[in-house]
Write an enzyme that holds these catalytic residues in place. Structure first.
Site, PDB file in Angstrom:
ATOM      1  N   VAL A 121       0.823  -1.202   0.000  1.00  0.00           N
ATOM      2  CA  VAL A 121       0.000   0.000   0.000  1.00  0.00           C
ATOM      3  C   VAL A 121       0.861   1.257   0.000  1.00  0.00           C
ATOM      4  O   VAL A 121       0.523   2.258  -0.630  1.00  0.00           O
ATOM      5  CB  VAL A 121      -0.959  -0.005   1.209  1.00  0.00           C
ATOM      6  CG1 VAL A 121      -1.636   1.338   1.369  1.00  0.00           C
ATOM      7  CG2 VAL A 121      -2.015  -1.102   1.040  1.00  0.00           C
ATOM      8  N   ARG A 122       1.982   1.214   0.647  1.00  0.00           N
ATOM      9  CA  ARG A 122       2.832   2.412   0.753  1.00  0.00           C
ATOM     10  C   ARG A 122       3.755   2.576  -0.447  1.00  0.00           C
ATOM     11  O   ARG A 122       3.995   3.700  -0.901  1.00  0.00           O
ATOM     12  CB  ARG A 122       3.668   2.348   2.033  1.00  0.00           C
ATOM     13  CG  ARG A 122       2.846   2.495   3.302  1.00  0.00           C
ATOM     14  CD  ARG A 122       3.730   2.586   4.529  1.00  0.00           C
ATOM     15  NE  ARG A 122       4.617   3.742   4.424  1.00  0.00           N
ATOM     16  CZ  ARG A 122       5.835   3.789   4.969  1.00  0.00           C
ATOM     17  NH1 ARG A 122       6.303   2.743   5.629  1.00  0.00           N
ATOM     18  NH2 ARG A 122       6.570   4.865   4.849  1.00  0.00           N
TER      19      ARG A 122
END
Length: 532
Positions: free
Chosen positions: A270-271
């Protein structure tokens, strides 16, 4: 309705994290500041909706490691000089916020806003603190519910900034003389049908910059956040990390997608791999009928703390039932180029925040948006103050002042319902023709639809402030989306967040190509593919 004439040193258009930072730093430098905000200060921005994460070097995460990770995530399309400057000053942003009373804690490779109440959203807490600081500052005047219609130059078609023309929701005209103008209007992701942005973030800054002849860089690079609710009847809420132990991402057959596609770990994906994860979710949805976030295996203790405790207000039993997800339009990596003072190619015109090009490359790593907002806001605020002091008082000439009301007669009458339908059509065009995966055929069809809409809204007649604001929303949306589409037609490679289904080459890990667009509306296009 009235016509007002004001004078100040610096005008800031926008009052999110970047705009508030710029205004405070300009005022602290000893000049007078006017802040113009479409919405209530601090809360008409994506900063208020954020997860409160600031990427940057920490005591255990070196500057070089931060730079390497950001370059890798961005496909090396980042402006490395700008990135290195951000890397060297990231802690300055954190300390600046702490000096204002914001509670921020250091974690392994980033910093996180820590609200006083665990149930309070981090972004809301952050902007509440900054709003109080801004509105209490004696050299700053704030005008909410106010739209910048035009940035004025002291020459006919070029020259230095001399002020702005703005309108408020009461229909008043504001002619504001200023030596410096800072554009802090955010990005444009809310022009998409599925978006996690504040509804006003439709590209106003890009449209204002384009109208002044500034080059727009890499506008086709739009990031989609991979995990947002897509259950019928629920908002398209971004589900932000950290996702606790036991969280699974599954397709409709129950297959663990993190394992299937060899991703290291959900939170890291996600990052750092939002581009890849978004594409995986879209393709799995197309092939297998849906993708779901599954919290049913999360230990009960995690439901009492953020982020899961904030899901209690959503009408879905997340503890027992997986929830369908799809990506949402999230962030624009493209924008305008600025120097080390935050100034654009136009003397006296500055920019900060998401509007600025260069830091993120082809895919923004998580946490860099807020870091950039503070640092670019600080640099633009100080730079604008210095410019205002050195250049002296500016005054809008009488011939440049706007003496007209919001009413525009002689055009095509349009009701609010009609304009609202056009807004929905624009958002559908963005999602269907310039979404996560594009093609030349889709892009050209979307472009033609936008040209038709642009021709129509250019001739529309409005007679009240609400329709005037809606019409300006449509104009900014069409111009910004046209830049996205034109840049997408130019780029003949797959990299980062950018995907063309009609380009067979595998995704690149690095690139040196940058699209450059200049606003030159014609019957065939709104932008030319040239520019310095």
């Amino acid at each position: 309705m009235s016509i007002r004439t004001l004078s100040t040193d610096v005008v800031v258009a926008g009052a999110g994290l970047a705009g508030i930072t710029a205004a405070l730093e300009a005022a602290r430098s000893g000049v007078d500041v006017v802040v113009l905000s479409l919405a209530p200060v601090g809360f008409g921005s994506n900063s208020a909706l954020s997860n409160g994460v600031f990427a940057g070097p920490t005591s255990t995460y070196t500057i070089e490691a931060y730079i390497a990770d950001t370059l890798k995530a961005g496909g090396f399309l980042n402006d490395e000089g700008y990135l290195r400057r951000v890397a060297s000053k990231a802690l300055t942003a954190v300390e600046w916020l702490r000096s204002l009373g914001v509670n921020i804690v250091e974690e392994s490779d980033h910093y996180r806003v820590s609200p006083d109440r665990k149930t309070q959203p981090p972004g809301s807490y952050l902007m509440s603190v900054l709003r109080k600081r801004l509105t209490a500052y004696p050299r700053i005047r704030v005008f909410e519910r106010t739209l910048v219609k035009k940035v004025l130059l002291d020459g006919e078609t070029s020259g230095s900034v001399c002020g702005v023309v703005a309108f408020n929701r009461s229909g008043d005209v504001l002619n504001i003389s200023a030596s410096s103008v800072i554009l802090a209007t955010g990005g444009g992701a809310a022009l998409y049908k599925r978006s996690d942005n504040h509804k006003a973030i439709v590209g106003y800054g890009y449209a204002l910059a384009a109208a002044l002849g500034l080059v727009l860089y890499d506008m086709e690079l739009v990031q989609f956040y991979p995990i947002a609710l897509a259950e019928p009847g629920l908002p398209a809420l971004m589900l932000a990390p950290p996702h606790p132990p036991g969280t699974m991402l599954r397709n409709s057959k129950g297959v663990d997608l993190i394992e299937k596609y060899g991703l290291e770990q959900l939170n890291k994906a996600v990052r750092f791999q939002r581009d890849r994860l978004s594409l995986i979710i879209v393709e799995e949805t197309s092939k297998n009928g849906g993708v779901y976030i599954d919290y049913t295996g999360v230990p009960s203790s995690f439901w009492e703390i953020p982020p899961l405790c904030r899901l209690a207000r959503i009408r879905h039993d997340f503890r027992r039932t997986p929830a369908r997800i799809l990506p949402v339009a999230h962030f624009f990596m493209g924008g305008v180029k600025v120097d080390e003072q935050g100034m654009t190619a136009i003397p006296g015109l500055f920019a900060c925040g998401e509007l600025v090009w260069g830091l993120h490359g082809a895919n923004r790593r998580g946490g860099n948006a807020l870091t950039e907002c503070v640092l670019s806001g600080m640099w633009a605020g100080r730079g604008a103050a210095r410019w205002a002091v050195s250049s002296g008082t500016s005054k809008i000439s009488s011939e440049k002042m706007c003496r007209a009301s919001i009413c525009r007669n002689g055009g095509i009458p349009a009701t609010e319902d009609k304009l609202t339908r056009i807004k929905r059509e624009i958002r559908n065009i963005a999602w269907d023709y310039a979404g996560i995966c594009r093609s030349e055929d889709l892009l050209l069809r979307g472009k033609n639809k936008l040209l038709e809409l642009f021709d129509y809204i250019s001739r529309v007649e409005v007679n009240d402030s609400e329709n005037f604001f809606l019409l300006e929303d449509l104009k900014a949306s069409v111009i910004t989306l046209s830049a996205v589409i034109e840049g997408s037609l130019i780029r003949r490679e797959n990299i980062g967040s950018f995907r063309r289904a009609d380009i067979e080459n595998p995704p690149l890990s690095r690139s040196e190509f940058h699209s450059r667009l200049v606003y030159e509306p014609s019957n065939e296009s709104l932008f030319s593919r040239s520019g310095r």
